[in-house]
Design an enzyme around this catalytic site. Sequence first.
Site, mmCIF file in Angstrom:
data_model
loop_
_atom_site.group_PDB
_atom_site.id
_atom_site.type_symbol
_atom_site.label_atom_id
_atom_site.label_comp_id
_atom_site.label_asym_id
_atom_site.label_seq_id
_atom_site.Cartn_x
_atom_site.Cartn_y
_atom_site.Cartn_z
ATOM 1 N N CYS A 1 0.827 -1.208 0.000
ATOM 2 C CA CYS A 1 0.000 0.000 0.000
ATOM 3 C C CYS A 1 0.868 1.268 0.000
ATOM 4 O O CYS A 1 1.516 1.560 -0.989
ATOM 5 C CB CYS A 1 -0.970 -0.052 1.185
ATOM 6 S SG CYS A 1 -2.334 1.098 0.986
ATOM 7 N N HIS B 1 -3.303 -5.438 0.514
ATOM 8 C CA HIS B 1 -2.769 -5.850 1.821
ATOM 9 C C HIS B 1 -2.724 -7.373 1.909
ATOM 10 O O HIS B 1 -3.721 -7.995 2.255
ATOM 11 C CB HIS B 1 -3.655 -5.299 2.942
ATOM 12 C CG HIS B 1 -3.520 -3.822 3.111
ATOM 13 N ND1 HIS B 1 -2.556 -3.254 3.903
ATOM 14 C CD2 HIS B 1 -4.196 -2.793 2.559
ATOM 15 C CE1 HIS B 1 -2.650 -1.941 3.855
ATOM 16 N NE2 HIS B 1 -3.645 -1.635 3.038
ATOM 17 N N GLU C 1 -1.409 -9.042 4.174
ATOM 18 C CA GLU C 1 -1.410 -9.470 5.580
ATOM 19 C C GLU C 1 -2.816 -9.707 6.128
ATOM 20 O O GLU C 1 -2.967 -10.328 7.177
ATOM 21 C CB GLU C 1 -0.663 -8.456 6.452
ATOM 22 C CG GLU C 1 -1.342 -7.099 6.643
ATOM 23 C CD GLU C 1 -1.049 -6.094 5.532
ATOM 24 O OE1 GLU C 1 -0.764 -6.524 4.401
ATOM 25 O OE2 GLU C 1 -1.145 -4.879 5.788
#
Length: 606
Positions: free
Chosen positions: A80, A172, A174
């Site tokens: 990002c 993202h 994660e």
Amino acid sequence: MSHDTIAVVDFGGQYAHLIATKIRRLHVLAEIRQPEDPTPLFARCKGIILSGSPSLSAFGEDSAYNKDIYGLDIPILGFCFGHQEIAKHYGGTVVHGGREWGRADLHLTPGHPLFAGLSPVERVWMSHFDSVTSVGPDFAEIGYTQLGDAGEPHHFAAIGSNTHRRYGLQFHPEVDDTVHGSEMIRNFVLGICNCQPSWTMERYVEEAVARVREQVGDRSVFLLASGGVDSTVAAKLFGLALGPDRLHLLHVDNGLMRKDESRTVMLALGEMGLDRHLHFVDASDTFLSALEGVVEPERKRRIIGDTFIEVFEREAAQLGIEHHLLGQGTIYPDTIETGGTKRADTIKTHHNRVPVIERMIAEGRVVEPLAELYKVEVRELGEKLSVPHDMIWRHPFPGPGLGVRLLCSNGCEDRDGFEEIEPKVAEIAGGYGVQAMALPIRSVGVKADLRSYEHPVLVSGEVEWERLVELAGTIFREVAGINRCLWNLGPAAPARVRPLAATVTRARLDLLREADAIVMDGLRRRGLYDTIWQCPTVLVPLEIDGAGREFVIVRPIHSERAMTATPAELPPLLLADLRRQILSLPDVSGLALDVTSKPPGTIEWE
Ligand code: XMP
């Protein structure tokens, strides 16, 4: 021994922690680093990940961080904001615009090392305002997103340069909504950075034992053993490292414990063989008199923290323990939420980080063997150390105990901003066929990583769970000044709610203990204790019946690391039990379920 390490640069928000825990699950050590940390701290790592940021924009302004890291010959991956920074640094362009939010399909370059083992199209999760629109020399697009087959492609969702070993992902990986995000992180960490997975819990035990022995030398450790997961696992670790003679445990009944808690904890520590020097002190009078008349949450926290140390010093002196170190079961997130990173606002002062402890840390008198671990890792460690299952899987209980669940008030109506708030919440609730009113007290919350101290809204009426949670979200989004949403479990929507003057007293604590015991017992009987992360019960000095009786709030949540949380639905039978039992307690006239996610509400109310 040293481990291959990945530095995760924390640009704010909670993303850095998610990234770190995903890397650690690969048995590779991940360290959270600040953007301005010196280059040598990065140079000893095998790779760097630049996290996203909720507040920074890669557009225009020159973001301040240590850009010398780009001169290091180790791979760097950005997510990002980090992705945009990498693009910009190597000659690409970033513009305001091209916002994407939520799920998207990534069309990736098959065979790229970052995407080894993945399908040509992968579901990813986006959350950005700015976009990369071109890349510099040596860089190429390695993925774009597209909505459906006919939509316009959104280019440069993934970029990379094998020459520089620099990569960027606009999404993202994660978060769990990026379905194969963990695989992308693995491909970077184990593949591109070639890290050896040596950071295992077995090794952690060996290394932590060695570190404790080195730091403590021939002195002894004095640990405040609350009976919570963290201090219990720390006690077991100290016992292993130092032997029973040099470990002194002190359990303090601060008057803020749950019903029967001190007795249960003393028994459990004894059963674990930690009773060679197990001391108990009933310091409830000291705590309660220190808290007398105090209303403000941060002051209460500070007083509880300081009194802990006062009691600890007094007991240590009485027990003749000289040259002791203070052992603490502090875990990683405890240090973060008190501004432990430069970017995190002080949301709440953690009792392990009150000024007097900070001073002892500076003097080298505190030993905290779990300070790098997340809760799930502490539990894993507890299992390795044979700590009993029930002790490991207890719900987290805050150090200041019921002190942060017993709201106090000077009795003054706090209706700041209500002229604007009330019509808005009433209108939104009306759209869901229910009633809503703002309450004239405040509780702590967290918004965009900043502390908030705002009003709750009480919703009354029949509404399905999903609609209720959606309604709460709409209120948070659209009404400034509100950080919690409660669902009234009482018989009817109250006509008028007034704050009562109330401070910390034994009688109020006893009432809260009874209510909490009813909730805990209910969760256990319905088999929900283990599936729910935590369920604070809170006593709020609000009266609805003019008889001076208070409100009880039940806050069941699901969470993975306590950094974020979602409200947990309770079955109707349990709600009926709670209604019947709690509303028949003396001095209780209202009951509500807290249906707030974190953010915007913190898990605890203060
Ligand atoms: P919040 O309320 O900040 O809580 O969302 C996150 C987690 O931390 C616990 N908590 C504390 N634990 N000392 C502790 O040991 C504290 O001062 C403290 N404050 C909050 C809370 O119960 C939740 O699990």
